[in-house]
Design an enzyme around this catalytic site. Structure first.
Site, PDB file in Angstrom:
ATOM      1  N   ARG A 188       0.828  -1.207   0.000  1.00 56.51           N
ATOM      2  CA  ARG A 188       0.000   0.000   0.000  1.00 56.51           C
ATOM      3  C   ARG A 188       0.860   1.253   0.000  1.00 56.51           C
ATOM      4  O   ARG A 188       2.024   1.233   0.370  1.00 56.51           O
ATOM      5  CB  ARG A 188      -0.918   0.018   1.226  1.00 56.51           C
ATOM      6  CG  ARG A 188      -2.175  -0.817   1.051  1.00 56.51           C
ATOM      7  CD  ARG A 188      -3.094  -0.707   2.244  1.00 56.51           C
ATOM      8  NE  ARG A 188      -2.469  -1.206   3.450  1.00 56.51           N
ATOM      9  CZ  ARG A 188      -1.988  -0.442   4.428  1.00 56.51           C
ATOM     10  NH1 ARG A 188      -2.083   0.873   4.363  1.00 56.51           N
ATOM     11  NH2 ARG A 188      -1.429  -0.999   5.478  1.00 56.51           N
ATOM     12  N   LYS A 333      -8.474  -2.226   1.588  1.00 49.33           N
ATOM     13  CA  LYS A 333      -8.280  -1.367   2.745  1.00 49.33           C
ATOM     14  C   LYS A 333      -8.959  -0.008   2.557  1.00 49.33           C
ATOM     15  O   LYS A 333      -9.329   0.644   3.536  1.00 49.33           O
ATOM     16  CB  LYS A 333      -6.780  -1.211   3.049  1.00 49.33           C
ATOM     17  CG  LYS A 333      -6.220  -2.441   3.791  1.00 49.33           C
ATOM     18  CD  LYS A 333      -6.679  -2.467   5.221  1.00 49.33           C
ATOM     19  CE  LYS A 333      -6.654  -3.794   5.945  1.00 49.33           C
ATOM     20  NZ  LYS A 333      -5.425  -4.491   6.117  1.00 49.33           N
ATOM     21  N   HIS A 352     -10.008  -3.408  13.200  1.00 52.88           N
ATOM     22  CA  HIS A 352      -8.946  -4.011  12.386  1.00 52.88           C
ATOM     23  C   HIS A 352      -8.469  -5.249  13.136  1.00 52.88           C
ATOM     24  O   HIS A 352      -7.443  -5.236  13.814  1.00 52.88           O
ATOM     25  CB  HIS A 352      -7.800  -3.026  12.167  1.00 52.88           C
ATOM     26  CG  HIS A 352      -6.767  -3.544  11.212  1.00 52.88           C
ATOM     27  ND1 HIS A 352      -5.446  -3.178  11.261  1.00 52.88           N
ATOM     28  CD2 HIS A 352      -6.859  -4.407  10.173  1.00 52.88           C
ATOM     29  CE1 HIS A 352      -4.782  -3.785  10.303  1.00 52.88           C
ATOM     30  NE2 HIS A 352      -5.605  -4.547   9.630  1.00 52.88           N
ATOM     31  N   SER A 370      -0.294  -4.794  10.379  1.00 54.84           N
ATOM     32  CA  SER A 370       0.127  -5.729   9.347  1.00 54.84           C
ATOM     33  C   SER A 370       1.326  -6.558   9.811  1.00 54.84           C
ATOM     34  O   SER A 370       2.308  -6.007  10.316  1.00 54.84           O
ATOM     35  CB  SER A 370       0.491  -4.936   8.098  1.00 54.84           C
ATOM     36  OG  SER A 370       0.735  -5.812   7.050  1.00 54.84           O
ATOM     37  N   LYS A 374      -2.658 -11.536  12.768  1.00 54.46           N
ATOM     38  CA  LYS A 374      -4.128 -11.624  12.751  1.00 54.46           C
ATOM     39  C   LYS A 374      -4.599 -12.802  11.894  1.00 54.46           C
ATOM     40  O   LYS A 374      -5.378 -13.643  12.334  1.00 54.46           O
ATOM     41  CB  LYS A 374      -4.758 -10.337  12.174  1.00 54.46           C
ATOM     42  CG  LYS A 374      -4.547  -9.097  13.011  1.00 54.46           C
ATOM     43  CD  LYS A 374      -5.235  -7.886  12.397  1.00 54.46           C
ATOM     44  CE  LYS A 374      -4.739  -7.524  11.012  1.00 54.46           C
ATOM     45  NZ  LYS A 374      -3.324  -7.171  10.939  1.00 54.46           N
ATOM     46  N   THR A 375      -4.095 -12.853  10.661  1.00 53.60           N
ATOM     47  CA  THR A 375      -4.532 -13.902   9.736  1.00 53.60           C
ATOM     48  C   THR A 375      -4.051 -15.267  10.220  1.00 53.60           C
ATOM     49  O   THR A 375      -4.817 -16.231  10.288  1.00 53.60           O
ATOM     50  CB  THR A 375      -4.003 -13.609   8.315  1.00 53.60           C
ATOM     51  OG1 THR A 375      -4.512 -12.343   7.901  1.00 53.60           O
ATOM     52  CG2 THR A 375      -4.442 -14.679   7.330  1.00 53.60           C
ATOM     53  N   ASP A 389      -9.424 -10.201   9.169  1.00 47.56           N
ATOM     54  CA  ASP A 389      -8.863  -8.842   9.121  1.00 47.56           C
ATOM     55  C   ASP A 389      -9.803  -7.686   9.474  1.00 47.56           C
ATOM     56  O   ASP A 389      -9.351  -6.703  10.034  1.00 47.56           O
ATOM     57  CB  ASP A 389      -8.287  -8.598   7.722  1.00 47.56           C
ATOM     58  CG  ASP A 389      -7.312  -7.439   7.663  1.00 47.56           C
ATOM     59  OD1 ASP A 389      -6.375  -7.402   8.474  1.00 47.56           O
ATOM     60  OD2 ASP A 389      -7.496  -6.550   6.819  1.00 47.56           O
ATOM     61  N   ARG A 454       1.372 -12.439  -1.362  1.00 44.16           N
ATOM     62  CA  ARG A 454       0.048 -12.577  -0.745  1.00 44.16           C
ATOM     63  C   ARG A 454      -0.833 -13.579  -1.468  1.00 44.16           C
ATOM     64  O   ARG A 454      -0.711 -13.768  -2.684  1.00 44.16           O
ATOM     65  CB  ARG A 454      -0.686 -11.237  -0.808  1.00 44.16           C
ATOM     66  CG  ARG A 454      -0.067 -10.142   0.025  1.00 44.16           C
ATOM     67  CD  ARG A 454      -0.542 -10.239   1.441  1.00 44.16           C
ATOM     68  NE  ARG A 454      -0.076  -9.111   2.218  1.00 44.16           N
ATOM     69  CZ  ARG A 454      -0.698  -8.671   3.312  1.00 44.16           C
ATOM     70  NH1 ARG A 454      -1.800  -9.247   3.730  1.00 44.16           N
ATOM     71  NH2 ARG A 454      -0.204  -7.665   3.991  1.00 44.16           N
TER      72      ARG A 454
HETATM   73  N1  LIG Z   1       5.118 -16.213  16.671  1.00 43.23           N
HETATM   74  C1  LIG Z   1       4.450 -15.852  15.583  1.00 43.23           C
HETATM   75  N2  LIG Z   1       3.150 -15.474  15.670  1.00 43.23           N
HETATM   76  C2  LIG Z   1       2.461 -15.094  14.583  1.00 43.23           C
HETATM   77  N3  LIG Z   1       2.980 -15.043  13.337  1.00 43.23           N
HETATM   78  C3  LIG Z   1       4.269 -15.422  13.178  1.00 43.23           C
HETATM   79  C4  LIG Z   1       5.055 -15.832  14.288  1.00 43.23           C
HETATM   80  N4  LIG Z   1       6.278 -16.127  13.834  1.00 43.23           N
HETATM   81  C5  LIG Z   1       6.267 -15.916  12.512  1.00 43.23           C
HETATM   82  N5  LIG Z   1       5.068 -15.496  12.088  1.00 43.23           N
HETATM   83  C6  LIG Z   1       4.736 -15.133  10.697  1.00 43.23           C
HETATM   84  O1  LIG Z   1       4.384 -13.750  10.700  1.00 43.23           O
HETATM   85  C7  LIG Z   1       3.403 -13.484   9.732  1.00 43.23           C
HETATM   86  C8  LIG Z   1       2.177 -12.895  10.375  1.00 43.23           C
HETATM   87  O2  LIG Z   1       1.436 -12.332   9.343  1.00 43.23           O
HETATM   88  P1  LIG Z   1      -0.121 -12.285   9.250  1.00 43.23           P
HETATM   89  O3  LIG Z   1      -0.751 -13.368  10.047  1.00 43.23           O
HETATM   90  O4  LIG Z   1      -0.463 -12.210   7.826  1.00 43.23           O
HETATM   91  O5  LIG Z   1      -0.366 -10.879   9.935  1.00 43.23           O
HETATM   92  P2  LIG Z   1      -1.570  -9.884   9.771  1.00 43.23           P
HETATM   93  O6  LIG Z   1      -2.730 -10.678   9.323  1.00 43.23           O
HETATM   94  O7  LIG Z   1      -1.740  -9.332  11.149  1.00 43.23           O
HETATM   95  O8  LIG Z   1      -1.124  -8.864   8.795  1.00 43.23           O
HETATM   96  C9  LIG Z   1       3.091 -14.783   9.051  1.00 43.23           C
HETATM   97  O9  LIG Z   1       3.859 -14.850   7.893  1.00 43.23           O
HETATM   98  C10 LIG Z   1       3.538 -15.815  10.093  1.00 43.23           C
HETATM   99  O10 LIG Z   1       3.913 -17.033   9.515  1.00 43.23           O
HETATM  100  C1  LIG Z   2      -3.766  -5.750   3.233  1.00 40.29           C
HETATM  101  C2  LIG Z   2      -3.241  -5.442   4.364  1.00 40.29           C
HETATM  102  O1  LIG Z   2      -3.542  -6.196   5.475  1.00 40.29           O
HETATM  103  P1  LIG Z   2      -2.675  -7.038   6.516  1.00 40.29           P
HETATM  104  O2  LIG Z   2      -1.254  -6.798   6.225  1.00 40.29           O
HETATM  105  O3  LIG Z   2      -3.068  -6.506   7.856  1.00 40.29           O
HETATM  106  O4  LIG Z   2      -3.078  -8.467   6.352  1.00 40.29           O
HETATM  107  C3  LIG Z   2      -2.429  -4.244   4.415  1.00 40.29           C
HETATM  108  O5  LIG Z   2      -2.173  -3.743   5.510  1.00 40.29           O
HETATM  109  O6  LIG Z   2      -2.060  -3.767   3.327  1.00 40.29           O
HETATM  110 CA   LIG Z   3      -4.508  -5.612   8.035  1.00 39.44          CA
HETATM  111 MN   LIG Z   4      -3.894 -10.281   7.588  1.00 41.20          MN
END
Ligand SMILES: Nc1ncnc2c1ncn2[C@@H]1O[C@H](COP(=O)(O)OP(=O)(O)O)[C@@H](O)[C@H]1O
Ligand SMILES: C=C(OP(=O)(O)O)C(=O)O
Ligand SMILES: [Ca+2]
Ligand SMILES: [Mn+2]
Length: 701
Positions: A188, A333, A352, A370, A374-375, A389, A454
């Site tokens: 972004r 977003k 969020h 980010s 969360k995911t 999300d 992604r």
């Molecule tokens: N201890 C941990 N807890 C959560 N995620 C972790 C951890 N260690 C590594 N990761 C990695 O960090 C990233 C977390 O990203 P994601 O779940 O997509 O975050 P968000 O959804 O908040 O943007 C993933 O690639 C995950 O595999």
């Molecule tokens: C799409 C997004 O979400 P997130 O990284 O929280 O999964 C972003 O922040 O650009």
């Molecule tokens: Ca997000």
């Molecule tokens: Mn996410």
């Protein structure tokens, strides 16, 4: 098998007159042993048996009539090459007029002349125009005379074909996903976001220091809108998605996305809620429209523009314009920002956060910026996924805003995140990944294009997703922080004031990639764990959260998914398996009743034990004074070589130096303090006492 040509397959074979003439045995597949008459033999070239006369007709037979969700063909007016669709003529006409009105330029009174379907297959009807209204003479221009083809709510299969045919960099991967490139932007561009300031929004929105809402005026918005619309109208075809946001039926929003790429259309097909054919029939006028002309830049000489990229929101017109970035996350977003405006007006809190639910109906929210998890953490094989999300918390409970998930793929491993791994299949959009040229197997460790690779997939691709994506009031509110300094404990229990303090602070280390230009983790504060998307002042959301948590008796938790055993560079990221154990203990309720001790400075309550997690990592500093001689050797080795990490001892080692730990802790506390200064003058809710408690809930030193 007819090709075997012997009795054992059950098909008779015999020599007919024709066969004798050709000196080849004829094979029939008819069962029953009766001698074949002339009509029974050689079925492959008997004319009455086929329903086509020409090769075009044959091809037309290949495709069965389809449901109105894929109204590529519009049979009503023309009978396009034999593939007439069953969509009712009324809705088809209405849809075209509605899209034409959406795409209307403001200096010309009507939109472009539209035709449904793919220009490459609809050439025969190009002269059967669907003209919305007659154009005034003064409006006649070359662009007004041409036709634009509309590909409305195509199916994933149709979008695959469009992408592969027309968008360079589109490939089917070995698991069936559509690999795409998002172009020059792979994350972004928050600095290029603009929000129209008018009399209403000036009073309502958060402006000024710390706010993500960088102003633009109505006129400039229209300049950019005109640029986007003219660009889209100049194309042979545009994609239109009509979809919903928010699974709460009382509060769903109708959105239309007009875009130039099949990639964008499939992305939004996956990310928004997909209407049923009936809902699409009766879609009506959208509540909000996106014009994604991201392939085309904005004009840098336009007032308020500081680059070739502009992502513009006009709440009054209920429109968003995208120029100069093809990163699809801008659409997702951008709409989230709109929900952050619309929902609080209805006393609904937009969040969020990820969200999941246990078998007993216990709901957990996962807030975080980010890359904080969360995911990853809301996708939990033992729980129902409500969403990864964006959510709403209303009087009735929680609802997902979206219809899909957007997972990071970097270093994705099947054993660590099996549900996400398995969701990457036909229909899933895979952005900016690298794959083997021949096998099309994706290498998830490859960062050649970007760190921010992604996958966007419909939520039902996660086996234990909860459809419809709604649930009761949350029991646990988990604040995720990826602490690059490595000084926050992996888990702490928060009281309400602390929850508010950390919610408003929104601390994390921004992990590389998601935002443009961020190449390595750095500490950042983002109010409400999503300052880039909120529209109102953070304290408005905080007050709503406090009120809801209090009313429902929800517990707040701070979980550090970041570094342990040292800061980024010396320590290493907490193992996902440990974080999952910590989250399990929150869900099960066992952590609620555990014994706790309080940390200095931040005053966080940390449990003495968590099942399945080595106690050393629960409090970084404690371990320093408790290390045995063997660990001393590890520390020494770690100081000598950072490569020591790879031997896997990292879960045993802790901060090598107590002084360094305390310095870093104080440094982080100072950052929290100065960040919070902007909020000290704001009252949170009607309760003056809570405001004071929140201020006192920050670090003390
Ligand atoms: N201890 C941990 N807890 C959560 N995620 C972790 C951890 N260690 C590594 N990761 C990695 O960090 C990233 C977390 O990203 P994601 O779940 O997509 O975050 P968000 O959804 O908040 O943007 C993933 O690639 C995950 O595999
Ligand atoms: C799409 C997004 O979400 P997130 O990284 O929280 O999964 C972003 O922040 O650009
Ligand atoms: Ca997000
Ligand atoms: Mn996410």
């Amino acid at each position: 098998m007819a090709g075997n040509g012997n009795e054992s397959t059950g098909g008779d074979f015999s020599f007919s007159a024709a066969a004798a003439r050709d000196a080849l045995p004829r094979i029939t597949t008819e069962k029953g042993g009766k001698s074949p008459g002339p009509a029974d033999v050689c079925q492959d070239d008997i004319a009455p048996r086929v329903n086509f006369q020409t090769i075009d007709e044959l091809h037309s037979l290949q495709k069965k009539r389809s449901a109105p969700t894929t109204p590529l063909r519009d049979g009503s007016a023309s009978g396009v090459s034999g593939t007439s669709g069953p969509t009712t003529p009324v809705s088809s006409e209405t849809m075209l007029q509605s899209v034409s009105a959406s795409l209307a330029s403001l200096t010309r009174e009507t939109g472009p002349k539209l035709i449904r379907g793919d220009p490459t297959s609809a050439a025969k009807v190009a002269h059967v125009p669907v003209t919305p209204t007659s154009l005034p003479a003064a409006d006649v221009s070359d662009s007004g005379l041409k036709f634009t083809h509309i590909l409305h709510n195509l199916s994933p299969a149709e979008l695959y074909e469009q992408a592969i045919k027309f968008e360079k960099g589109s490939f089917v991967t070995s698991t069936g996903a559509l690999a795409t490139l998002s172009g020059a932007k792979t994350g972004r561009s928050p600095k290029d976001k603009r929000v129209v300031k008018d009399d209403t929004t000036e009073a309502e929105l958060w402006w000024g220091k710390g706010s993500p809402n960088i102003e633009m005026d109505e006129k400039t918005f229209l300049v950019n809108r005109e640029r986007a619309v003219d660009y889209l109208n100049s194309l042979d075809k545009v994609f239109v998605n009509d979809q919903y946001l928010n699974w709460d039926p009382e509060n769903k929003i109708k959105v239309r996305i007009v875009s130039a790429r099949a990639y964008h259309s499939l992305f939004m097909h996956n990310m928004c809620i997909r209407p049923t054919p009936e809902e699409l029939e009766n879609f009506g006028t959208p509540d909000f429209t996106i014009y994604n002309a991201g392939k085309f830049p904005c004009n840098r000489f336009t007032h308020y523009m500081t680059s070739s990229t502009s992502v513009d929101i006009n709440l009054g017109r209920r429109e968003m314009v995208i120029l100069g970035t093809q990163y699809a996350g801008e659409m997702k977003k951008g709409l989230f920002g709109v929900m952050h405006y619309l929902m609080p007006k209805r006393k609904i809190l937009s969040l969020h956060s990820g969200c999941n639910m246990g078998k007993d109906g216990d709901v957990a929210l996962f807030f975080g910026l980010s890359g904080t998890g969360k995911t990853t953490l809301s996708t939990d094989h033992n729980r129902y996924l409500i969403g990864d999300d964006e959510h709403c918390w209303s009087e009735a409970g929680v609802s997902n805003i979206e219809g899909g998930c957007y997972a990071k793929c970097i270093d994705l491993a099947r054993d660590k995140e099996p549900d996400i791994w398995n969701a990457i299949k036909f229909g899933t959009v895979l952005e900016n990944v690298v794959f083997d040229e021949h096998t099309r197997e994706v290498d998830y460790t490859d960062k050649s294009v970007t760190e921010n690779t992604r996958a966007a997939y419909p939520i039902e691709y996660i086996p234990n997703s909860k459809i419809p994506c709604v649930g009761p009031h949350p029991k646990n509110v988990i604040l995720l922080a990826c602490d690059a300094f490595g000084v926050l404990p992996p888990i702490s229990k928060l009281n309400l004031a602390q929850t508010m303090y950390h919610f408003i602070s929104g601390y994390t280390a921004l992990v590389a990639g998601t935002e443009e230009g961020v190449k390595e983790p750095r500490a950042t504060f983002s109010a409400c764990f999503g300052a880039a998307f909120i529209m109102l002042h953070p304290t408005k959301y905080a007050a709503m959260l406090a009120e809801k948590m209090q009313a429902q008796g929800a517990t707040g938790w701070l979980v550090n998914t970041g570094w342990s055993g040292g800061s980024y560079g010396t320590g290493s990221r907490i193992k996902l398996a440990y974080t999952r154990k910590i989250i399990d203990a929150i869900h099960s309720g066992s952590l609620l009743n555990a014994s706790y001790r309080k940390t200095d400075i931040f005053g966080l309550e940390i449990p003495n034990e968590v099942e399945g997690v080595p106690s050393e990592i629960l409090e970084p500093i404690n371990a320093v004074s408790q290390i045995d001689s063997r660990k001393h050797i590890y520390f020494l080795l770690m100081k000598l070589t950072p490569l020591f990490d790879i031997f896997g001892y990292v879960c045993l080692v802790q901060w090598p130096d107590k002084m360094a730990y305390e310095d870093t802790l104080l440094k982080l506390a100072g950052l929290f303090k100065s960040n919070f200064e902007t909020f000290t003058s704001h009252k949170i809710g009607d309760d003056g006492k809570l405001t004071e408690e929140i201020l006192a809930a920050g670090p003390n030193f």
